[in-house]
Structure formats: structure tokens, C-alpha cells
Design a protein around this motif. Sequence first.
Motif, PDB file in Angstrom:
ATOM      1  N   LEU A 118      -9.675  -8.843 -11.313  1.00  0.00           N
ATOM      2  CA  LEU A 118     -10.707  -7.842 -11.089  1.00  0.00           C
ATOM      3  C   LEU A 118     -10.995  -7.806  -9.597  1.00  0.00           C
ATOM      4  CD1 LEU A 118     -12.756  -5.744 -12.048  1.00  0.00           C
ATOM      5  CD2 LEU A 118     -14.391  -7.613 -12.365  1.00  0.00           C
ATOM      6  N   LEU A 119     -10.943  -6.601  -9.032  1.00  0.00           N
ATOM      7  CA  LEU A 119     -11.279  -6.366  -7.632  1.00  0.00           C
ATOM      8  C   LEU A 119     -12.650  -5.707  -7.571  1.00  0.00           C
ATOM      9  CD1 LEU A 119      -7.860  -4.767  -6.609  1.00  0.00           C
ATOM     10  CD2 LEU A 119      -8.568  -7.137  -6.232  1.00  0.00           C
ATOM     11  N   ILE A 120     -13.507  -6.186  -6.680  1.00  0.00           N
ATOM     12  CA  ILE A 120     -14.831  -5.593  -6.469  1.00  0.00           C
ATOM     13  C   ILE A 120     -14.960  -5.299  -4.983  1.00  0.00           C
ATOM     14  CG2 ILE A 120     -17.322  -5.920  -6.628  1.00  0.00           C
ATOM     15  CD1 ILE A 120     -16.870  -7.701  -9.047  1.00  0.00           C
ATOM     16  N   HIS A 121     -15.445  -4.106  -4.673  1.00  0.00           N
ATOM     17  CA  HIS A 121     -15.513  -3.663  -3.277  1.00  0.00           C
ATOM     18  C   HIS A 121     -16.762  -2.815  -3.073  1.00  0.00           C
ATOM     19  CE1 HIS A 121     -12.809  -3.883   0.185  1.00  0.00           C
ATOM     20  NE2 HIS A 121     -13.316  -2.732   0.585  1.00  0.00           N
ATOM     21  N   GLY A 122     -17.205  -2.700  -1.837  1.00  0.00           N
ATOM     22  CA  GLY A 122     -18.354  -1.869  -1.507  1.00  0.00           C
ATOM     23  C   GLY A 122     -17.942  -0.494  -1.023  1.00  0.00           C
ATOM     24  N   TRP A 123     -18.699   0.500  -1.452  1.00  0.00           N
ATOM     25  CA  TRP A 123     -18.435   1.870  -0.983  1.00  0.00           C
ATOM     26  C   TRP A 123     -18.510   1.952   0.535  1.00  0.00           C
ATOM     27  CZ3 TRP A 123     -16.253   5.632  -3.451  1.00  0.00           C
ATOM     28  CH2 TRP A 123     -16.431   5.794  -4.830  1.00  0.00           C
ATOM     29  N   HIS A 124     -19.386   1.144   1.132  1.00  0.00           N
ATOM     30  CA  HIS A 124     -19.669   1.268   2.564  1.00  0.00           C
ATOM     31  C   HIS A 124     -19.130   0.070   3.347  1.00  0.00           C
ATOM     32  CE1 HIS A 124     -22.247   4.408   1.033  1.00  0.00           C
ATOM     33  NE2 HIS A 124     -22.860   3.510   0.286  1.00  0.00           N
ATOM     34  N   GLU A 126     -17.618  -1.813   5.946  1.00  0.00           N
ATOM     35  CA  GLU A 126     -17.334  -1.438   7.326  1.00  0.00           C
ATOM     36  C   GLU A 126     -16.141  -2.208   7.915  1.00  0.00           C
ATOM     37  OE1 GLU A 126     -20.183  -4.879   7.388  1.00  0.00           O
ATOM     38  OE2 GLU A 126     -19.836  -3.145   6.117  1.00  0.00           O
ATOM     39  N   LEU A 127     -15.679  -3.267   7.245  1.00  0.00           N
ATOM     40  CA  LEU A 127     -14.575  -4.071   7.760  1.00  0.00           C
ATOM     41  C   LEU A 127     -13.253  -3.833   7.032  1.00  0.00           C
ATOM     42  CD1 LEU A 127     -16.382  -7.500   8.266  1.00  0.00           C
ATOM     43  CD2 LEU A 127     -15.940  -5.708   9.954  1.00  0.00           C
ATOM     44  N   CYS A 128     -13.317  -3.633   5.732  1.00  0.00           N
ATOM     45  CA  CYS A 128     -12.115  -3.443   4.910  1.00  0.00           C
ATOM     46  C   CYS A 128     -12.222  -2.093   4.220  1.00  0.00           C
ATOM     47  CB  CYS A 128     -11.994  -4.557   3.866  1.00  0.00           C
ATOM     48  SG  CYS A 128     -11.968  -6.204   4.570  1.00  0.00           S
ATOM     49  N   PRO A 129     -11.538  -1.088   4.732  1.00  0.00           N
ATOM     50  CA  PRO A 129     -11.684   0.259   4.173  1.00  0.00           C
ATOM     51  C   PRO A 129     -11.384   0.317   2.676  1.00  0.00           C
ATOM     52  CG  PRO A 129     -10.459   0.326   6.230  1.00  0.00           C
ATOM     53  CD  PRO A 129     -10.615  -1.120   5.864  1.00  0.00           C
ATOM     54  N   LEU A 130     -12.270   0.952   1.946  1.00  0.00           N
ATOM     55  CA  LEU A 130     -12.112   1.096   0.498  1.00  0.00           C
ATOM     56  C   LEU A 130     -10.819   1.829   0.157  1.00  0.00           C
ATOM     57  CD1 LEU A 130     -13.032   1.012  -2.446  1.00  0.00           C
ATOM     58  CD2 LEU A 130     -14.413   3.058  -1.977  1.00  0.00           C
ATOM     59  N   ASP A 131     -10.463   2.851   0.922  1.00  0.00           N
ATOM     60  CA  ASP A 131      -9.255   3.629   0.609  1.00  0.00           C
ATOM     61  C   ASP A 131      -8.013   2.750   0.534  1.00  0.00           C
ATOM     62  OD1 ASP A 131     -10.774   5.913   0.493  1.00  0.00           O
ATOM     63  OD2 ASP A 131     -10.157   6.669   2.449  1.00  0.00           O
ATOM     64  N   ASP A 132      -7.920   1.765   1.433  1.00  0.00           N
ATOM     65  CA  ASP A 132      -6.749   0.882   1.440  1.00  0.00           C
ATOM     66  C   ASP A 132      -6.670   0.058   0.156  1.00  0.00           C
ATOM     67  OD1 ASP A 132      -6.277   1.870   3.987  1.00  0.00           O
ATOM     68  OD2 ASP A 132      -6.989   0.052   5.005  1.00  0.00           O
ATOM     69  N   LEU A 133      -7.796  -0.525  -0.253  1.00  0.00           N
ATOM     70  CA  LEU A 133      -7.795  -1.330  -1.473  1.00  0.00           C
ATOM     71  C   LEU A 133      -7.630  -0.445  -2.705  1.00  0.00           C
ATOM     72  CD1 LEU A 133      -7.952  -4.211  -2.547  1.00  0.00           C
ATOM     73  CD2 LEU A 133     -10.397  -3.825  -2.912  1.00  0.00           C
ATOM     74  N   PHE A 136      -4.024   0.171  -3.150  1.00  0.00           N
ATOM     75  CA  PHE A 136      -3.370  -1.025  -3.684  1.00  0.00           C
ATOM     76  C   PHE A 136      -3.650  -1.152  -5.185  1.00  0.00           C
ATOM     77  CE2 PHE A 136      -3.457  -5.472  -4.923  1.00  0.00           C
ATOM     78  CZ  PHE A 136      -2.235  -5.929  -4.457  1.00  0.00           C
ATOM     79  N   ALA A 137      -4.908  -1.013  -5.582  1.00  0.00           N
ATOM     80  CA  ALA A 137      -5.281  -1.130  -6.997  1.00  0.00           C
ATOM     81  C   ALA A 137      -4.604  -0.050  -7.837  1.00  0.00           C
ATOM     82  CB  ALA A 137      -6.802  -1.043  -7.143  1.00  0.00           C
ATOM     83  N   ARG A 138      -4.532   1.157  -7.319  1.00  0.00           N
ATOM     84  CA  ARG A 138      -3.885   2.263  -8.046  1.00  0.00           C
ATOM     85  C   ARG A 138      -2.409   1.973  -8.269  1.00  0.00           C
ATOM     86  NH1 ARG A 138      -0.931   5.739  -6.128  1.00  0.00           N
ATOM     87  NH2 ARG A 138      -1.712   5.644  -4.004  1.00  0.00           N
ATOM     88  N   ARG A 139      -1.718   1.529  -7.228  1.00  0.00           N
ATOM     89  CA  ARG A 139      -0.286   1.225  -7.359  1.00  0.00           C
ATOM     90  C   ARG A 139      -0.031   0.137  -8.392  1.00  0.00           C
ATOM     91  NH1 ARG A 139      -0.615   1.273  -1.800  1.00  0.00           N
ATOM     92  NH2 ARG A 139      -0.325  -0.978  -1.675  1.00  0.00           N
ATOM     93  N   ARG A 140      -0.955  -0.802  -8.528  1.00  0.00           N
ATOM     94  CA  ARG A 140      -0.798  -1.926  -9.455  1.00  0.00           C
ATOM     95  C   ARG A 140      -1.515  -1.714 -10.784  1.00  0.00           C
ATOM     96  NH1 ARG A 140       0.608  -6.797  -7.007  1.00  0.00           N
ATOM     97  NH2 ARG A 140       2.008  -6.328  -5.296  1.00  0.00           N
ATOM     98  N   SER A 141      -2.244  -0.612 -10.914  1.00  0.00           N
ATOM     99  CA  SER A 141      -3.056  -0.342 -12.114  1.00  0.00           C
ATOM    100  C   SER A 141      -4.034  -1.487 -12.377  1.00  0.00           C
ATOM    101  CB  SER A 141      -2.166  -0.115 -13.344  1.00  0.00           C
ATOM    102  OG  SER A 141      -1.356   1.011 -13.147  1.00  0.00           O
TER     103      SER A 141
END
Length: 190
Positions: A118-124, A126-133, A136-141
Motif C-alpha cells: 500500500l502506497l500513501i502520499h499527500g496531494w500537496h 512538495e518534495l516527492c511529486p504525486l504524479d511520479d508516484l 509508478f502505481a498505475r504501471r504496477r496496478s
Amino acid sequence: MRGQIILSHGSDSGPDATKVSALAAIAESLGWSTQRPDYREDDHHGYAASVAPRVARLRAAIDALEAPPVLVGSSMGAFASGLASLERPVAGLFLLATPVAIPGYQAAFDLRQDVPTLLIHGWHDELCPLDDLHDFARRRSLPLLVLDGDHRLSSSVDTIGAQFRLFLDGLTLGSPTLDSASLDRMAGVQ
């Protein structure tokens, strides 16, 4: 005892950090054994130079156990946990604010594909862009829960804790996959 959990803190943090401490307390209340390696000495080498020592420390901790552990990590701890899972068997991955790359480090983020994650991320964040993760999550489902928070996710500790309980319950019951309805309920989405 249900199993072992290794919780890895982020850079500029420590083994007694708020999220790691809260998650360790939850795990212990559910009958899990926990350990929290201290990476602060490794982190003095800088971001890129701290990755290999962190992964080596995690490998050694895993090798000392009788059974594969669940790895929990926040930020740099999530990055190192994912990489360690490629080299050693693990029972699960619960990763927060995960960077998909560390500037100056030769490898991108990756993780073992055959374990509950399970990956958990913040919408905001500022250090690790959500789009990048998200990519990654989409490619791996992989399941990705996005919360209203920044990189530290400090306003979401209770929600993260509830997700962690759900994740560990799924591992214990042999049903490690979290469906989107469960994720939405835990995140307070109606």
C-alpha cells in the motif's frame, strides 16, 4: 506474536519520529513485534550516499529474522524499503511519501511485485511529486491512497494509522488486498 515489522524513518528524522512511533504502537497493540533502525548516521552522508547504507542495514535486519517481515517506510525509508524488498523476501510493504528517484542515486525506486503493498502520499507533497508516484502505481496496478497533506503527512497520522490496521488485518487474515471502498472509508471519503 503475529510477525515482525521493520519501520524505517525518513531523512532528517529518527526512529522516534511521530509517524514511525505511532505505527509501531499500533502494530505492537495488535501483537506484532517491531524494530526501528536508526539511520541518522547514514543520513549524514547526504541523500544519494545514504541509500546504500540504509538498504544494507535493512538487509542485515531482515537476515537476522526467522520469517520475512513487513517493511514500513516514510520518504527515504520507503525508498530503501522498496529496494530492500528486491533483495530479500518480505511479507508486505506499507510505504509513505515515497520518492521515485533520489537525485544522484543510480537506481530509481522499485519494489518486489509479489507482496501486498500500500502506497500513501499527500496531494500537496512538495518534495516527492504525486504524479511520479501515481505513474509508478498505475504501471504496477498498486493501491495508492492520496491524502490531503504535504510530504510529512503530519495532519493525516490518524488516517494512516487506520489504514495500517486495515493492512495488517488483511495480512493476518490472508486477504492482503485493500479494495477502493475500504480505502475511501478509511480516508473519510463519502
